[in-house]
Design a protein around this motif. Structure first.
Motif, PDB file in Angstrom:
ATOM      1  N   ARG A   5       0.723  -1.140   0.182  1.00 27.69           N
ATOM      2  CA  ARG A   5       0.019   0.066  -0.060  1.00 27.69           C
ATOM      3  C   ARG A   5       1.075   1.237   0.095  1.00 27.69           C
ATOM      4  O   ARG A   5       0.339   2.242   0.217  1.00 27.69           O
ATOM      5  CB  ARG A   5      -0.851  -0.087   1.026  1.00 27.69           C
ATOM      6  CG  ARG A   5      -1.797  -1.087   1.382  1.00 27.69           C
ATOM      7  CD  ARG A   5      -3.231  -0.784   1.623  1.00 27.69           C
ATOM      8  NE  ARG A   5      -3.944  -1.920   1.862  1.00 27.69           N
ATOM      9  CZ  ARG A   5      -4.533  -2.630   0.868  1.00 27.69           C
ATOM     10  NH1 ARG A   5      -4.328  -2.227  -0.282  1.00 27.69           N
ATOM     11  NH2 ARG A   5      -5.140  -3.687   1.050  1.00 27.69           N
ATOM     12  N   ASN A  35      -3.090   9.302   0.337  1.00 24.62           N
ATOM     13  CA  ASN A  35      -3.125   8.666  -0.995  1.00 24.62           C
ATOM     14  C   ASN A  35      -3.803   7.368  -1.103  1.00 24.62           C
ATOM     15  O   ASN A  35      -4.603   7.037  -1.898  1.00 24.62           O
ATOM     16  CB  ASN A  35      -1.639   8.630  -1.834  1.00 24.62           C
ATOM     17  CG  ASN A  35      -1.432   9.664  -2.432  1.00 24.62           C
ATOM     18  OD1 ASN A  35      -2.006  10.519  -3.220  1.00 24.62           O
ATOM     19  ND2 ASN A  35       0.041  10.035  -2.206  1.00 24.62           N
ATOM     20  N   ALA A  39      -7.325   6.311  -2.692  1.00 22.84           N
ATOM     21  CA  ALA A  39      -7.593   5.350  -3.477  1.00 22.84           C
ATOM     22  C   ALA A  39      -8.880   4.488  -2.986  1.00 22.84           C
ATOM     23  O   ALA A  39      -9.603   4.058  -3.690  1.00 22.84           O
ATOM     24  CB  ALA A  39      -6.351   4.308  -3.169  1.00 22.84           C
ATOM     25  N   ASP A  40      -9.006   4.595  -1.526  1.00 23.70           N
ATOM     26  CA  ASP A  40     -10.051   3.977  -0.929  1.00 23.70           C
ATOM     27  C   ASP A  40     -11.380   4.921  -1.510  1.00 23.70           C
ATOM     28  O   ASP A  40     -12.510   4.231  -1.623  1.00 23.70           O
ATOM     29  CB  ASP A  40      -9.996   4.215   0.652  1.00 23.70           C
ATOM     30  CG  ASP A  40      -9.128   2.985   1.000  1.00 23.70           C
ATOM     31  OD1 ASP A  40      -8.946   2.082   0.260  1.00 23.70           O
ATOM     32  OD2 ASP A  40      -8.904   3.144   2.376  1.00 23.70           O
ATOM     33  N   THR A  78     -12.882  13.643  -3.469  1.00 24.37           N
ATOM     34  CA  THR A  78     -11.591  13.244  -4.216  1.00 24.37           C
ATOM     35  C   THR A  78     -10.751  14.441  -4.538  1.00 24.37           C
ATOM     36  O   THR A  78      -9.528  14.392  -4.320  1.00 24.37           O
ATOM     37  CB  THR A  78     -11.660  12.477  -5.502  1.00 24.37           C
ATOM     38  OG1 THR A  78     -12.619  13.348  -6.372  1.00 24.37           O
ATOM     39  CG2 THR A  78     -12.572  11.249  -5.073  1.00 24.37           C
ATOM     40  N   LEU A  93      -2.083  10.332  -6.536  1.00 24.60           N
ATOM     41  CA  LEU A  93      -2.288   9.390  -7.394  1.00 24.60           C
ATOM     42  C   LEU A  93      -2.312   9.800  -8.975  1.00 24.60           C
ATOM     43  O   LEU A  93      -2.765  11.096  -9.153  1.00 24.60           O
ATOM     44  CB  LEU A  93      -3.492   8.651  -7.171  1.00 24.60           C
ATOM     45  CG  LEU A  93      -3.856   8.176  -5.559  1.00 24.60           C
ATOM     46  CD1 LEU A  93      -4.884   7.556  -5.481  1.00 24.60           C
ATOM     47  CD2 LEU A  93      -2.951   7.145  -5.181  1.00 24.60           C
ATOM     48  N   GLN A  98      -2.609   2.605  -9.850  1.00 26.19           N
ATOM     49  CA  GLN A  98      -2.031   3.067  -8.572  1.00 26.19           C
ATOM     50  C   GLN A  98      -3.260   2.968  -7.603  1.00 26.19           C
ATOM     51  O   GLN A  98      -3.107   2.317  -6.353  1.00 26.19           O
ATOM     52  CB  GLN A  98      -1.520   4.303  -8.525  1.00 26.19           C
ATOM     53  CG  GLN A  98      -0.615   4.839  -7.410  1.00 26.19           C
ATOM     54  CD  GLN A  98      -0.091   6.102  -7.672  1.00 26.19           C
ATOM     55  OE1 GLN A  98      -0.408   6.935  -8.477  1.00 26.19           O
ATOM     56  NE2 GLN A  98       0.817   6.472  -6.848  1.00 26.19           N
ATOM     57  N   ILE A  99      -4.380   3.069  -7.791  1.00 21.17           N
ATOM     58  CA  ILE A  99      -5.589   2.925  -7.050  1.00 21.17           C
ATOM     59  C   ILE A  99      -5.895   1.546  -6.655  1.00 21.17           C
ATOM     60  O   ILE A  99      -5.763   1.437  -5.564  1.00 21.17           O
ATOM     61  CB  ILE A  99      -6.893   3.665  -7.616  1.00 21.17           C
ATOM     62  CG1 ILE A  99      -6.821   5.084  -7.795  1.00 21.17           C
ATOM     63  CG2 ILE A  99      -8.186   3.274  -6.933  1.00 21.17           C
ATOM     64  CD1 ILE A  99      -7.803   6.018  -8.839  1.00 21.17           C
ATOM     65  N   LEU A 102      -3.382   0.286  -3.878  1.00 21.95           N
ATOM     66  CA  LEU A 102      -3.557   1.113  -2.515  1.00 21.95           C
ATOM     67  C   LEU A 102      -4.755   0.733  -2.014  1.00 21.95           C
ATOM     68  O   LEU A 102      -5.008   0.919  -0.639  1.00 21.95           O
ATOM     69  CB  LEU A 102      -3.133   2.672  -2.757  1.00 21.95           C
ATOM     70  CG  LEU A 102      -1.923   2.903  -3.337  1.00 21.95           C
ATOM     71  CD1 LEU A 102      -1.686   4.361  -3.423  1.00 21.95           C
ATOM     72  CD2 LEU A 102      -0.935   2.583  -2.206  1.00 21.95           C
ATOM     73  N   GLN A 103      -5.871   0.570  -2.678  1.00 25.36           N
ATOM     74  CA  GLN A 103      -7.328   0.671  -2.237  1.00 25.36           C
ATOM     75  C   GLN A 103      -7.476  -0.696  -1.089  1.00 25.36           C
ATOM     76  O   GLN A 103      -6.875  -1.646  -1.410  1.00 25.36           O
ATOM     77  CB  GLN A 103      -8.376   0.340  -3.192  1.00 25.36           C
ATOM     78  CG  GLN A 103      -8.505  -1.156  -3.673  1.00 25.36           C
ATOM     79  CD  GLN A 103      -9.609  -1.060  -4.771  1.00 25.36           C
ATOM     80  OE1 GLN A 103      -9.220  -0.514  -5.840  1.00 25.36           O
ATOM     81  NE2 GLN A 103     -10.699  -1.904  -4.653  1.00 25.36           N
TER      82      GLN A 103
END
Length: 178
Positions: A5, A35, A39-40, A78, A93, A98-99, A102-103
């Motif tokens: 993450r 970040n 992503a979340d 966002t 991001l 990338q999202i 990390l999510q």
């Protein structure tokens, strides 16, 4: 935070080095936390829209509109989140990949999800998101970033409201047998 993450550290272009009085280790930690939250946020937005698009049943209109309203609210955060990262001289991001890396909000790719299961799943996702926001708030407090902490307080309140509405909608449907 789990290793998978971690937002990769990139050499920052001098043109993006925004002046800040926050210490560089604080900027790095807060940037990392924001970040992952960003992503979340994107994952929660898309999941909420997914359930909005695939809602069915006797309470279709009410649930469809509820989820649409919640998705709009989620998406609206966002830009503030990403811009806050930039205001403190962080990088944010850059891609869907990338999202995805990390999510923490789990995707739901099921062909069909019953309406009450949708509501409960989103309720739990929002509850967990609020807990993650609180952790980031503590990090901001530790690093003297009152501006980010203040934004997070509003996001917690919005998230708790979504959780409450989802809880009541699911509970109300349970009581009527639908």
């Amino acid at each position: 935070m789990a290793k998978d993450r971690v937002v990769p550290t990139r050499k920052k272009a001098p043109q993006l080095d925004t002046p800040t009085d926050l210490k560089s280790n604080g900027v790095q930690a807060i940037t990392q936390a924001l970040n992952v939250l960003l992503a979340d946020t994107f994952a929660l937005y898309l999941k909420t829209k997914n359930f909005h698009w695939h809602m069915s049943g006797p309470h279709f209109r009410d649930y469809h509109l509820l989820l649409d309203e919640q998705a709009d609210q989620i998406f609206a955060t966002t830009d503030d989140m990403a811009e806050r990262v930039r205001k403190i001289s962080g990088n944010t991001l850059r891609s869907i990949g990338q999202i995805a890396s990390l999510q923490r909000v789990k995707d739901n790719n099921e062909e069909f999800v019953a309406p009450l299961d949708m509501l409960r799943e989103l309720m739990n996702d929002n509850r967990d998101f609020a807990a993650n926001l609180r952790e980031a708030h503590e990090l901001c407090d530790e690093n003297g970033d009152v501006a980010t902490a203040s934004l997070i307080e509003n996001w917690i309140d919005e998230t708790e409201r979504r959780t409450w509405f989802l809880f009541e909608a699911a509970r109300g449907a349970d009581q009527t047998g639908h």
